[in-house]
Motif scaffolding. Structure first.
Motif, PDB file in Angstrom:
ATOM      1  N   VAL A  20       0.833  -1.194   0.000  1.00 42.22           N
ATOM      2  CA  VAL A  20       0.000   0.000   0.000  1.00 42.22           C
ATOM      3  C   VAL A  20       0.876   1.256   0.000  1.00 42.22           C
ATOM      4  N   GLN A  21       0.673   2.128  -0.981  1.00 40.80           N
ATOM      5  CA  GLN A  21       1.441   3.364  -1.111  1.00 40.80           C
ATOM      6  C   GLN A  21       2.948   3.100  -1.099  1.00 40.80           C
ATOM      7  N   ASP A  22       3.375   1.985  -1.699  1.00 42.34           N
ATOM      8  CA  ASP A  22       4.797   1.626  -1.744  1.00 42.34           C
ATOM      9  C   ASP A  22       5.102   1.162  -3.157  1.00 42.34           C
ATOM     10  N   MET A  23       5.630   2.073  -3.964  1.00 42.91           N
ATOM     11  CA  MET A  23       5.845   1.826  -5.374  1.00 42.91           C
ATOM     12  C   MET A  23       7.339   1.775  -5.682  1.00 42.91           C
ATOM     13  N   ALA A  24       7.668   1.147  -6.821  1.00 43.80           N
ATOM     14  CA  ALA A  24       9.045   1.111  -7.290  1.00 43.80           C
ATOM     15  C   ALA A  24       9.031   0.952  -8.802  1.00 43.80           C
ATOM     16  N   SER A  25      10.136   1.329  -9.417  1.00 42.94           N
ATOM     17  CA  SER A  25      10.293   1.184 -10.855  1.00 42.94           C
ATOM     18  C   SER A  25      11.735   0.811 -11.144  1.00 42.94           C
ATOM     19  N   GLU A  26      12.058   0.634 -12.440  1.00 45.05           N
ATOM     20  CA  GLU A  26      13.440   0.342 -12.792  1.00 45.05           C
ATOM     21  C   GLU A  26      14.368   1.485 -12.404  1.00 45.05           C
ATOM     22  N   ALA A  27      13.824   2.691 -12.236  1.00 45.67           N
ATOM     23  CA  ALA A  27      14.650   3.817 -11.795  1.00 45.67           C
ATOM     24  C   ALA A  27      15.204   3.559 -10.401  1.00 45.67           C
ATOM     25  N   ASP A  28      14.353   3.081  -9.489  1.00 47.51           N
ATOM     26  CA  ASP A  28      14.798   2.763  -8.129  1.00 47.51           C
ATOM     27  C   ASP A  28      15.892   1.700  -8.158  1.00 47.51           C
ATOM     28  N   LEU A  29      15.615   0.594  -8.849  1.00 49.90           N
ATOM     29  CA  LEU A  29      16.547  -0.534  -8.862  1.00 49.90           C
ATOM     30  C   LEU A  29      17.870  -0.154  -9.516  1.00 49.90           C
ATOM     31  N   ASN A  30      17.826   0.466 -10.683  1.00 46.97           N
ATOM     32  CA  ASN A  30      19.066   0.752 -11.400  1.00 46.97           C
ATOM     33  C   ASN A  30      19.898   1.826 -10.707  1.00 46.97           C
ATOM     34  N   THR A  31      19.235   2.762 -10.036  1.00 43.42           N
ATOM     35  CA  THR A  31      19.983   3.763  -9.273  1.00 43.42           C
ATOM     36  C   THR A  31      20.678   3.105  -8.084  1.00 43.42           C
TER      37      THR A  31
END
Length: 263
Positions: free
Chosen positions: A41-52
């Motif tokens: 809930v209200q906790d998102m991620a994308s490839e931007a998070d992982l690759n950074t």
């Protein structure tokens, strides 16, 4: 680890966090093409998070292979109690990030033998880099910061954090007491950034019932370097389990503790 080795890590991290921020900012400019995943809930991620985070982790492993690592996206490496460990959030404030808002940042902290040595928080869209540590002054873009002059919560704005890890009722009881004390509140989507605003004199205090270590330790180091007062976040295994945060000017801290109460 001696002071020279700590300082070498600090200087390296100042360059690394800007490099990581530039990478995250490049994703931010193309956010409509990102694949967004929900971690809760209200906790998102994308490839931007992982690759950074991978960029940060790989650079640290190359330059300081003896150190451990704890990151929001890739987890923890093997860690001994007396070992140095980097604590990283590649994008704190992912909701603002994917929503096209500027209230997100990269956070890096370094601990040695369970003591917080230094930390830094970089907000690329706002071009603000907060940094500080046990041996380093609290700075914003290299310039010293000063605490807010307010002596009560009525004389400034208090940062307020919330996550679904606590119940609405637990949060609302604290929030109600804060408002009844005459405070005004601020929330921008990133706990690390709001805590740095406290260190930099923009806020008079900050409270949050639970926050993870990677979301705050970079900023906690800046707060401590600025001479502000806060609870012992690392108590009760705060590094792994997270903890509450109550922080403020020395004149305001006791009032915030009373407001927080048993909540």
């Amino acid at each position: 680890m001696n002071d020279q080795q700590i300082m070498a890590r600090y200087e390296f991290a100042l360059g690394l966090i800007r490099e990581a921020g530039d990478l995250a900012h490049s994703y931010f400019k193309q956010r409509d093409s990102l694949t967004i995943k929900s971690k809760g809930v209200q906790d998102m991620a994308s490839e931007a998070d992982l690759n950074t985070e991978l960029l940060i982790r790989e650079h640290l492993q190359t330059h300081f292979p003896e150190d451990a690592f704890l990151g929001e996206e890739t987890g923890a490496s093997t860690f001994e109690p007396d070992q140095g460990i980097w604590v990283v959030d590649p994008i704190d404030g992912t909701q603002p990030f994917i929503s096209g808002m500027s209230g997100w940042c990269v956070s890096i902290a370094f601990m040695q033998a369970n003591a917080l040595e230094f930390g830094m928080v970089y907000a690329p869209v706002r071009d603000e880099l907060f940094a500080g540590g046990r041996q380093m002054p609290a700075t914003l873009n290299g310039q010293p910061v000063a605490k807010h002059p307010g002596k009560t919560v009525r004389e400034g704005i208090v940062g307020v954090g919330y996550s679904p890890r606590v119940t609405p009722d637990q949060f609302l009881s604290v929030f109600a007491r804060l408002l009844k004390a005459g405070a005004m509140f601020y929330r921008d989507g990133s706990g690390a950034l709001a805590l740095c605003y406290l260190a930099g004199g923009r806020l008079v205090g900050y409270i949050e019932p639970h926050i993870n270590s990677w979301d705050c330790l970079g900023a906690v180091a800046v707060i401590q370097a600025a001479g502000l007062q806060m609870n012992d976040f690392l108590a009760n295994d705060g590094l792994r389990k997270g903890n509450r945060i109550i922080a403020g000017n020395p004149e305001v801290y006791a009032e915030l503790v009373e407001i927080y109460g048993a909540g």
